[in-house]
Design a protein around this motif. Sequence first.
Motif, PDB file in Angstrom:
ATOM      1  N   LEU A 188       0.844  -1.196   0.000  1.00  0.00           N
ATOM      2  CA  LEU A 188       0.000   0.000   0.000  1.00  0.00           C
ATOM      3  C   LEU A 188       0.878   1.244   0.000  1.00  0.00           C
ATOM      4  O   LEU A 188       1.606   1.513   0.959  1.00  0.00           O
ATOM      5  CB  LEU A 188      -0.917  -0.007   1.231  1.00  0.00           C
ATOM      6  N   ASP A 189       0.815   1.975  -1.106  1.00  0.00           N
ATOM      7  CA  ASP A 189       1.560   3.223  -1.230  1.00  0.00           C
ATOM      8  C   ASP A 189       0.671   4.233  -1.948  1.00  0.00           C
ATOM      9  O   ASP A 189      -0.509   3.977  -2.215  1.00  0.00           O
ATOM     10  CB  ASP A 189       2.882   2.998  -1.969  1.00  0.00           C
ATOM     11  N   GLY A 190       1.229   5.386  -2.273  1.00  0.00           N
ATOM     12  CA  GLY A 190       0.445   6.437  -2.905  1.00  0.00           C
ATOM     13  C   GLY A 190      -0.165   6.026  -4.226  1.00  0.00           C
ATOM     14  O   GLY A 190      -1.211   6.548  -4.634  1.00  0.00           O
ATOM     15  N   THR A 192      -1.091   2.719  -5.067  1.00  0.00           N
ATOM     16  CA  THR A 192      -2.063   1.630  -4.984  1.00  0.00           C
ATOM     17  C   THR A 192      -3.230   1.900  -4.039  1.00  0.00           C
ATOM     18  O   THR A 192      -4.291   1.292  -4.191  1.00  0.00           O
ATOM     19  CB  THR A 192      -1.373   0.330  -4.533  1.00  0.00           C
ATOM     20  N   ARG A 193      -3.062   2.781  -3.068  1.00  0.00           N
ATOM     21  CA  ARG A 193      -4.146   3.019  -2.107  1.00  0.00           C
ATOM     22  C   ARG A 193      -5.460   3.428  -2.785  1.00  0.00           C
ATOM     23  O   ARG A 193      -6.538   3.010  -2.354  1.00  0.00           O
ATOM     24  CB  ARG A 193      -3.736   4.070  -1.075  1.00  0.00           C
ATOM     25  N   PRO A 194      -5.436   4.261  -3.836  1.00  0.00           N
ATOM     26  CA  PRO A 194      -6.698   4.657  -4.470  1.00  0.00           C
ATOM     27  C   PRO A 194      -7.465   3.492  -5.101  1.00  0.00           C
ATOM     28  O   PRO A 194      -8.643   3.658  -5.451  1.00  0.00           O
ATOM     29  CB  PRO A 194      -6.256   5.669  -5.538  1.00  0.00           C
ATOM     30  N   PHE A 196      -8.506   1.007  -3.552  1.00  0.00           N
ATOM     31  CA  PHE A 196      -9.353   0.417  -2.532  1.00  0.00           C
ATOM     32  C   PHE A 196     -10.215   1.489  -1.864  1.00  0.00           C
ATOM     33  O   PHE A 196      -9.694   2.455  -1.295  1.00  0.00           O
ATOM     34  CB  PHE A 196      -8.492  -0.289  -1.472  1.00  0.00           C
ATOM     35  N   ASP A 198     -12.607   3.057   1.031  1.00  0.00           N
ATOM     36  CA  ASP A 198     -12.485   2.964   2.488  1.00  0.00           C
ATOM     37  C   ASP A 198     -13.189   1.722   3.018  1.00  0.00           C
ATOM     38  O   ASP A 198     -12.719   1.083   3.972  1.00  0.00           O
ATOM     39  CB  ASP A 198     -13.074   4.209   3.141  1.00  0.00           C
ATOM     40  N   HIS A 201     -11.303  -1.601   3.580  1.00  0.00           N
ATOM     41  CA  HIS A 201     -10.373  -1.801   4.701  1.00  0.00           C
ATOM     42  C   HIS A 201     -11.143  -2.482   5.823  1.00  0.00           C
ATOM     43  O   HIS A 201     -11.301  -1.952   6.923  1.00  0.00           O
ATOM     44  CB  HIS A 201      -9.770  -0.464   5.125  1.00  0.00           C
ATOM     45  N   PRO A 219      -6.802  -5.875   4.470  1.00  0.00           N
ATOM     46  CA  PRO A 219      -5.629  -5.067   4.838  1.00  0.00           C
ATOM     47  C   PRO A 219      -4.825  -5.695   5.973  1.00  0.00           C
ATOM     48  O   PRO A 219      -5.366  -6.361   6.855  1.00  0.00           O
ATOM     49  CB  PRO A 219      -6.267  -3.754   5.306  1.00  0.00           C
ATOM     50  N   PRO A 225       2.444  -1.816   5.635  1.00  0.00           N
ATOM     51  CA  PRO A 225       1.034  -1.949   5.246  1.00  0.00           C
ATOM     52  C   PRO A 225       0.909  -2.564   3.853  1.00  0.00           C
ATOM     53  O   PRO A 225       1.604  -2.180   2.918  1.00  0.00           O
ATOM     54  CB  PRO A 225       0.524  -0.502   5.270  1.00  0.00           C
ATOM     55  N   MET A 227      -2.082  -5.021   1.222  1.00  0.00           N
ATOM     56  CA  MET A 227      -3.340  -5.712   1.038  1.00  0.00           C
ATOM     57  C   MET A 227      -3.044  -7.132   0.594  1.00  0.00           C
ATOM     58  O   MET A 227      -2.272  -7.348  -0.343  1.00  0.00           O
ATOM     59  CB  MET A 227      -4.206  -5.028  -0.028  1.00  0.00           C
TER      60      MET A 227
END
Length: 377
Positions: A188-190, A192-194, A196, A198, A201, A219, A225, A227
């Motif tokens: 999970l970084d800047g 890949t986070r988008p 998923f 909210d 999680h 998660p 961190p 996924m």
Amino acid sequence: MSKQVRSEDRVLVIGAGIGGLCLAQGLTRAGIPCAVYERDDSPESRLQGYRLHIDVLGIRALREVLPDELYARFEATSLRPRPTVPRYDDQLALQSVTEFPEPGVNVNRMTLRRILLGGLDGVRFGKRLTHYATDAGGVTAYFADGTTARGGVLVGADGVNSPVRRQYLPHARIEDTGLRQLYGKIPLDGRTRPLFDDEMHAVFSMILGPGHTMVGVAPVAHPEPFMTCLVGLRRESIGLTDEEVAELSGEQLRELALQQVDGWHPRVRAMVSNWALETVFPLVIRTSVPFAPWASSRVTLLGDAVHAMSPAAGAGANAALRDGAALAAALRAGPRNAIADGAIAAYEAAMLAHGFAAVRESAANGHQYLGQDPLPV
């Protein structure tokens, strides 16, 4: 001068998985001598998955067996997810949400195993059990390297392929569920986070497509961190034998997974595309078939060695932890007393009841969502 331990007072634990180590921690805390023998060369030798959901019963078991320092480490490395399991279709339209009033925590499987190894002096790796022999005074374990070990009780905590079960309960059946899973980790970084929402999680998120194919994500917080992302499917959807799949590289496994989600929402495909290739591996999903209790002896079993199940209910690790803590409590007065006073028999009766209830629940969920073959009669 250290006190010499009589062999009949020692517990031999075959298998250093989560259940066997939970038992060893409980025995150590109770002052019962034990030794753990694991066929793998190291804790990192074999991949079984990356994330576990530890429910309230699993947490209770860990609280019972772990010293305060190790339990604090478990709490510090756990993630409390949203107490839900959302279900989406393959175009990411939300279909339903199951609420979890007591959700437990998500943990990194390897981190938990390292915690359970903490402070245990008697864990020996590279020790593959070939068979055991019992007599009036105890039980002897024989290993492939020619060595032996002697104890008062032997516990098969050696997983779905358990040599202990095969010798002790040769009638116990393990069946192919018809399911296969391809596992990977998504850091999970800047970037890949988008991918998923909210709501993802959560305890676990299911993205269900045609042909009983599923992408599941969950998660994990530690040590970094990420996924967990798996593709669950029917074996016939792959078009290759299990042996052929086992020979594929991480990149080839990712391509195989992408074929399964062709036409799905672009974000779902991007989840699979962002697997860290060195983390990708396949898994054949098998299950125990419930069977009748047996006459207790100085040999017993716990976890997947006796009640293996598919991950569809997410209960296998928790059942193993529950078994480990319960058996440690049963043996607290010592192996000889536990045999004589029926404590092992009482443990086995309770273990079979909750273990096979979890097997049946897992099979029902697997059949509903993934087309798992029904449990044989």
